[in-house]
Design an enzyme around this catalytic site. Sequence first.
Site, mmCIF file in Angstrom:
data_model
loop_
_atom_site.group_PDB
_atom_site.id
_atom_site.type_symbol
_atom_site.label_atom_id
_atom_site.label_comp_id
_atom_site.label_asym_id
_atom_site.label_seq_id
_atom_site.Cartn_x
_atom_site.Cartn_y
_atom_site.Cartn_z
ATOM 1 C CG HIS A 121 4.606 11.048 -35.143
ATOM 2 N ND1 HIS A 121 5.882 10.532 -35.249
ATOM 3 C CD2 HIS A 121 4.078 10.510 -34.010
ATOM 4 C CE1 HIS A 121 6.122 9.742 -34.224
ATOM 5 N NE2 HIS A 121 5.049 9.698 -33.458
ATOM 6 C CG ASP B 198 4.362 7.212 -31.216
ATOM 7 O OD1 ASP B 198 4.924 8.324 -31.268
ATOM 8 O OD2 ASP B 198 3.890 6.728 -30.177
ATOM 9 C CE1 TYR C 61 6.291 9.060 -24.777
ATOM 10 C CE2 TYR C 61 4.102 8.231 -24.263
ATOM 11 C CZ TYR C 61 4.978 8.856 -25.135
ATOM 12 O OH TYR C 61 4.536 9.281 -26.364
#
Length: 292
Positions: free
Chosen positions: A263, A85, A211
């Site tokens: 994930h 990630d 982000y």
Amino acid sequence: MPLLLTHGWPGSIVEFMQVIGPLTDPVAHGGDAADAFHVVAPALPGSGFSGKPTGTGWDVTRVAHAWVELMTRLGYEEWAAQGGDWGAVVTTTLGALRPAGLLGIHLNTQYAFPAQIPDELSDDERRAVAGLARYGGELGGSNHLQGTRPQTVGFALADSPVGQAAWIYEKFQSKTDNDGLAEDALDVDTMLDAISLHWFTNSAASSARIYWENRAATMAGPRLELPVAVTVFPRDVPRLPRSWIQDTYADLVHLGEAPRGGHFAAMEQPGILVEEIRTGLRSLRRPALGVS
């Protein structure tokens, strides 16, 4: 071998709790002493027990430089790095920087899409493109909101433990190798530990800023020349094809395909990930010196 582990979001240092023991003391977990690592698992800026940055500029490049400084201050002259990630983005950036002492990296998330998607695609490549569309579409709500308004959602999450739990649980539900519920793949207490770390440290907004700081980032990573080991987990989103991985990593020392997992590899399949890290980085170890 010193090994730097970097987590992602909504991951945290909690996701490494099941792999630290086997990595540092393989003999106690049925492994070979020659595969032992010194593990360094820092928290990303703004995440968990890490400090909350008071200014902007903490993009993945700055984090990568901070990690280099960290390993230098710890006295490690040679080391490897691993991540998934956002941790894989930081690790990939380290691979591009190639600081002195970095022997190689292992990735369980690969940023290896072509900058321009070809017109002709194989079945595996077409599946990857469809997975990317799903990642940015139906699964991309939190990514988009945190990449544009992290403070706004941060106030809401800081005000509601139920909201914080749901915000993270949804990711565990949608990105793990499960039969419909996150509990099929992850232990409930483990999920609660991960959620609680965000809640009790009030880091919903600060952890989300990665982000915003990297809102121009894509799944097309740089071509890397240092040794790279890769493990592809079947239920990861998107799941990258062998062809693009081989095109992106010039010195691909290992490409493993896990039989199960999604994930959140370190939490879902810690045993598989540990073995893949051992196998993938084994060729980078220096020969042990004999004692006379």
